[in-house]
Design a protein around this motif. Structure first.
Motif, PDB file in Angstrom:
ATOM      1  N   ASP A   1       0.831  -1.201   0.000  1.00  0.00           N
ATOM      2  CA  ASP A   1       0.000   0.000   0.000  1.00  0.00           C
ATOM      3  C   ASP A   1       0.866   1.252   0.000  1.00  0.00           C
ATOM      4  O   ASP A   1       1.671   1.458   0.922  1.00  0.00           O
ATOM      5  N   ALA A   2       0.684   2.075  -1.031  1.00  0.00           N
ATOM      6  CA  ALA A   2       1.308   3.395  -1.062  1.00  0.00           C
ATOM      7  C   ALA A   2       0.279   4.375  -0.502  1.00  0.00           C
ATOM      8  O   ALA A   2      -0.771   4.609  -1.109  1.00  0.00           O
ATOM      9  N   VAL A   3       0.557   4.928   0.665  1.00  0.00           N
ATOM     10  CA  VAL A   3      -0.439   5.678   1.428  1.00  0.00           C
ATOM     11  C   VAL A   3      -0.098   7.159   1.469  1.00  0.00           C
ATOM     12  O   VAL A   3       1.051   7.537   1.724  1.00  0.00           O
ATOM     13  N   HIS A   4      -1.125   7.979   1.241  1.00  0.00           N
ATOM     14  CA  HIS A   4      -1.002   9.428   1.435  1.00  0.00           C
ATOM     15  C   HIS A   4      -2.017   9.826   2.494  1.00  0.00           C
ATOM     16  O   HIS A   4      -3.219   9.594   2.338  1.00  0.00           O
ATOM     17  N   ALA A   5      -1.534  10.394   3.603  1.00  0.00           N
ATOM     18  CA  ALA A   5      -2.394  10.770   4.723  1.00  0.00           C
ATOM     19  C   ALA A   5      -2.506  12.280   4.821  1.00  0.00           C
ATOM     20  O   ALA A   5      -1.507  12.999   4.676  1.00  0.00           O
ATOM     21  N   GLU A   6      -3.702  12.742   5.107  1.00  0.00           N
ATOM     22  CA  GLU A   6      -3.953  14.181   5.249  1.00  0.00           C
ATOM     23  C   GLU A   6      -4.810  14.400   6.485  1.00  0.00           C
ATOM     24  O   GLU A   6      -5.908  13.849   6.599  1.00  0.00           O
ATOM     25  N   ARG A   7      -4.291  15.173   7.431  1.00  0.00           N
ATOM     26  CA  ARG A   7      -5.072  15.496   8.632  1.00  0.00           C
ATOM     27  C   ARG A   7      -6.100  16.565   8.280  1.00  0.00           C
ATOM     28  O   ARG A   7      -5.780  17.564   7.633  1.00  0.00           O
ATOM     29  N   LEU A   8      -7.332  16.353   8.711  1.00  0.00           N
ATOM     30  CA  LEU A   8      -8.427  17.259   8.376  1.00  0.00           C
ATOM     31  C   LEU A   8      -8.776  18.212   9.498  1.00  0.00           C
ATOM     32  O   LEU A   8      -9.714  19.001   9.383  1.00  0.00           O
ATOM     33  N   THR A   9      -8.025  18.153  10.598  1.00  0.00           N
ATOM     34  CA  THR A   9      -8.256  19.056  11.713  1.00  0.00           C
ATOM     35  C   THR A   9      -6.950  19.761  12.064  1.00  0.00           C
ATOM     36  O   THR A   9      -5.875  19.375  11.619  1.00  0.00           O
ATOM     37  N   GLY A  10      -7.047  20.794  12.869  1.00  0.00           N
ATOM     38  CA  GLY A  10      -5.848  21.493  13.334  1.00  0.00           C
ATOM     39  C   GLY A  10      -5.061  22.108  12.200  1.00  0.00           C
ATOM     40  O   GLY A  10      -5.613  22.789  11.324  1.00  0.00           O
ATOM     41  N   ASP A  11      -3.757  21.842  12.194  1.00  0.00           N
ATOM     42  CA  ASP A  11      -2.872  22.438  11.193  1.00  0.00           C
ATOM     43  C   ASP A  11      -2.931  21.743   9.844  1.00  0.00           C
ATOM     44  O   ASP A  11      -2.292  22.186   8.886  1.00  0.00           O
ATOM     45  N   GLY A  12      -3.647  20.634   9.753  1.00  0.00           N
ATOM     46  CA  GLY A  12      -3.806  19.963   8.469  1.00  0.00           C
ATOM     47  C   GLY A  12      -2.516  19.416   7.903  1.00  0.00           C
ATOM     48  O   GLY A  12      -2.199  19.623   6.733  1.00  0.00           O
ATOM     49  N   GLY A  13      -1.732  18.704   8.702  1.00  0.00           N
ATOM     50  CA  GLY A  13      -0.487  18.132   8.230  1.00  0.00           C
ATOM     51  C   GLY A  13      -0.714  16.980   7.264  1.00  0.00           C
ATOM     52  O   GLY A  13      -1.823  16.467   7.109  1.00  0.00           O
ATOM     53  N   ALA A  14       0.350  16.559   6.593  1.00  0.00           N
ATOM     54  CA  ALA A  14       0.269  15.460   5.624  1.00  0.00           C
ATOM     55  C   ALA A  14       1.489  14.557   5.780  1.00  0.00           C
ATOM     56  O   ALA A  14       2.526  14.961   6.317  1.00  0.00           O
ATOM     57  N   ALA A  15       1.353  13.322   5.319  1.00  0.00           N
ATOM     58  CA  ALA A  15       2.459  12.366   5.368  1.00  0.00           C
ATOM     59  C   ALA A  15       2.209  11.290   4.327  1.00  0.00           C
ATOM     60  O   ALA A  15       1.080  11.110   3.851  1.00  0.00           O
ATOM     61  N   GLN A  16       3.263  10.581   3.960  1.00  0.00           N
ATOM     62  CA  GLN A  16       3.093   9.454   3.047  1.00  0.00           C
ATOM     63  C   GLN A  16       4.120   8.369   3.364  1.00  0.00           C
ATOM     64  O   GLN A  16       5.201   8.646   3.876  1.00  0.00           O
ATOM     65  N   TRP A  17       3.717   7.143   3.099  1.00  0.00           N
ATOM     66  CA  TRP A  17       4.587   6.002   3.370  1.00  0.00           C
ATOM     67  C   TRP A  17       4.091   4.799   2.575  1.00  0.00           C
ATOM     68  O   TRP A  17       3.007   4.829   1.979  1.00  0.00           O
ATOM     69  N   THR A  18       4.893   3.758   2.569  1.00  0.00           N
ATOM     70  CA  THR A  18       4.511   2.505   1.920  1.00  0.00           C
ATOM     71  C   THR A  18       4.588   1.387   2.949  1.00  0.00           C
ATOM     72  O   THR A  18       5.514   1.337   3.750  1.00  0.00           O
ATOM     73  N   GLU A  19       3.574   0.520   2.970  1.00  0.00           N
ATOM     74  CA  GLU A  19       3.567  -0.585   3.919  1.00  0.00           C
ATOM     75  C   GLU A  19       3.066  -1.860   3.250  1.00  0.00           C
ATOM     76  O   GLU A  19       2.390  -1.814   2.211  1.00  0.00           O
ATOM     77  N   ILE A  20       3.409  -2.973   3.847  1.00  0.00           N
ATOM     78  CA  ILE A  20       2.919  -4.277   3.400  1.00  0.00           C
ATOM     79  C   ILE A  20       1.872  -4.757   4.400  1.00  0.00           C
ATOM     80  O   ILE A  20       2.061  -4.642   5.614  1.00  0.00           O
ATOM     81  N   GLU A  21       0.782  -5.272   3.883  1.00  0.00           N
ATOM     82  CA  GLU A  21      -0.282  -5.799   4.738  1.00  0.00           C
ATOM     83  C   GLU A  21      -0.593  -7.223   4.313  1.00  0.00           C
ATOM     84  O   GLU A  21      -0.738  -7.496   3.115  1.00  0.00           O
ATOM     85  N   VAL A  22      -0.675  -8.128   5.271  1.00  0.00           N
ATOM     86  CA  VAL A  22      -1.032  -9.520   4.997  1.00  0.00           C
ATOM     87  C   VAL A  22      -2.265  -9.854   5.826  1.00  0.00           C
ATOM     88  O   VAL A  22      -2.217  -9.795   7.061  1.00  0.00           O
TER      89      VAL A  22
END
Length: 506
Positions: A137-158
């Motif tokens: 999973d190539a993930v892009h995260a966006e906070r919808l409250t406060g300062d609205g920070g963002a982050a992205q990462w890649t993870e494996i899920e089984v």
């Protein structure tokens, strides 16, 4: 309509190397590429993130084969129950009910948006049956409250397929670790997103949510409060299970309320009963409401099992059908009533009172004392009350007075058991031994009381059957067997009690 799925999965850190080859792992005959799917999920929580603090996630997701609302409730590490509902613009009412014990009257708002490109692989056996799903999973995260920070990462899920063997995940993990892949430090995507997008304070450091440091109990008050907090958390965690009618959940929630109430009373020298008694009365009310369902469930199981044990030639008339109708009619009404209780203001007010009491405990001077003195004295006092009642009951002749005395002894045995459980961390083996002894005694006396209640139910059922012109012979047979069970319990009691009395070491 909502449906529930047990989700057993593990998450791993990933880099550009992607997913190692898993062919040949524990019966995996092939790894089938299912392509890439785009997922878009918005996670909801209260402004102070109460659901996340309890490891609960609530999301609205589009994309993939299971678009809709997903509520995930923790069961064990790596195991969650996912309750699904169709897509809608607002949180489904059923999901709102399942998180109400956590959210109370706080509004649920969007807190994080996660967009993922999921590269899916199916791990299949030689017959083509899916054993598990592995994805990158190539993930892009966006906070919808406060300062609205963002982050992205890649993870494996089984994730294990429905009905799959959990040991497969151990073998997959062994292969992944051999390829240099390590387990994720975050239990879920949401947990990582909240951490990665946390607002930054001075010096650019990310501010974390407020977390109280967990200190090892030292004083008598510390030990009592630790036990009470564990029981409060049990009530909150079991609330969704009770609403979903999960097996044994009503019983376990009722036990948690009784444990708190008993500890309030047993440790009245530690916590001011002027404050705890009103809360205890509300816990008694809740236990009573929970008991409407539980007591009837126990009684129904007892009557059904007794019928199953009877030879066919002793079953006369439509006894089984009448017991089933009686059980269904009583249970249907009690279930509706119980859900109304959990949705009502009195229950929510009780949860608020527990929070306030544990946040600002009404400690008395003895609370700062040594556990070996304060707690041990309270446990000894409770055991003394049990001893007096048991020995009184043994001296009484069989009959109603003895039945009542044994019932009172059973209630006091429960209280002594819970007081001893709360003392285990402070007093060690002596408290643990006493808790086990009281549980054994409680079991014997409980079987006796269940026999008393079963005989009452059988009299009522026989009267209704007689009025309908049915044969009541079988009710009499069952009644006689219950009398014998009660007599056997009474006969066993002295031999069980004497070594318990002698072995107590507090």
């Amino acid at each position: 309509m909502a449906d529930t799925k047990r989700e057993i999965e593990r998450k791993y850190e990933s880099d550009d190397s992607g997913l190692p080859d898993l062919t040949g792992v524990a019966g995996v005959a092939a790894v089938i590429d299912k392509g890439v799917v785009s997922l878009d999920a918005t996670y909801y929580d209260t402004a102070d993130e109460r659901l996340a603090a309890a490891s609960i996630t609530l999301r609205r997701r589009t994309g993939g084969s299971d678009a809709g609302w997903h509520l995930k409730l923790p069961v064990a590490p790596g195991v969650r129950d996912e309750i699904r509902a169709p897509l809608s613009d607002t949180v489904p009412p059923g999901h709102l009910g399942l998180v109400r014990s956590r959210t109370r009257d706080a509004e649920l708002i969007p807190v994080v948006r996660l967009r993922s490109d999921r590269d899916v692989r199916h791990l299949v056996d030689a017959a083509g049956h899916v054993l598990a799903e592995a994805s990158v999973d190539a993930v892009h995260a966006e906070r919808l409250t406060g300062d609205g920070g963002a982050a992205q990462w890649t993870e494996i899920e089984v994730e294990l397929a429905d009905g799959g063997e959990p040991a497969l995940l151990d073998q997959v993990e062994k292969r992944l670790r051999g390829a240099g892949v390590r387990p994720s430090e975050s239990p879920s995507k949401l947990a990582r997103a909240l951490a990665e997008t946390a607002p930054r304070g001075k010096g650019g450091k990310k501010r974390r949510g407020k977390q109280r440091p967990v200190k090892a109990p030292r004083t008598a008050g510390d030990h009592v409060l630790a036990y009470l907090r564990a029981q409060r958390e049990a009530v909150l965690a079991l609330d969704p299970a009770v609403r979903l009618d999960t097996y044994d959940s009503v019983h376990r929630m009722r036990v948690a309320t009784r444990r708190m109430r008993s500890v309030f009373r047993s440790y009245g020298k530690v916590l001011d009963r002027g404050v705890t008694d009103p809360v205890g009365e509300e816990l008694k009310w809740l236990a009573g409401e929970l008991g409407v369902d539980r007591d009837h469930e126990v009684l129904t199981d007892r009557l059904t099992a007794a019928l199953d044990e009877l030879p066919g030639n002793l079953v006369a008339g439509p006894v089984r059908a009448r017991v089933r109708r009686w059980a269904k009619a009583r249970r249907g009404g009690s279930r509706r009533r119980l859900i109304a209780v959990l949705d009502g203001p009195r229950y929510l007010a009780l949860l608020g009172s527990l929070d306030a009491l544990l946040d600002h405990p009404p400690l008395l001077p003895a609370a700062s004392g040594k556990p070996s003195k304060v707690i041990a004295k309270a446990v000894r006092k409770d055991f003394g009350k049990v001893a007096a009642l048991v020995e009184q009951a043994i001296e009484l002749p069989p009959g109603q007075d003895r039945d009542l005395a044994l019932h009172e002894a059973r209630k006091k045995a429960k209280r002594a058991r819970y007081a001893a459980e709360a003392a285990v961390a402070a007093l060690g083996d002596p408290a643990s031994d006493l808790a086990r002894s009281m549980k054994t005694l409680q079991g014997l006396l409980g079987d006796h009381q269940d026999s008393v209640m079963a005989r009452q139910a059988l009299r009522e059922l026989a009267a209704v059957a007689h009025a309908a012109g049915e044969n009541t012979f079988t009710y009499g047979v069952l009644y006689g067997r219950e009398e014998h069970r009660a007599a056997t319990a009474e006969t066993r009691l002295p031999g069980l009690w004497t070594p318990m009395r002698q072995a107590t070491d507090l």
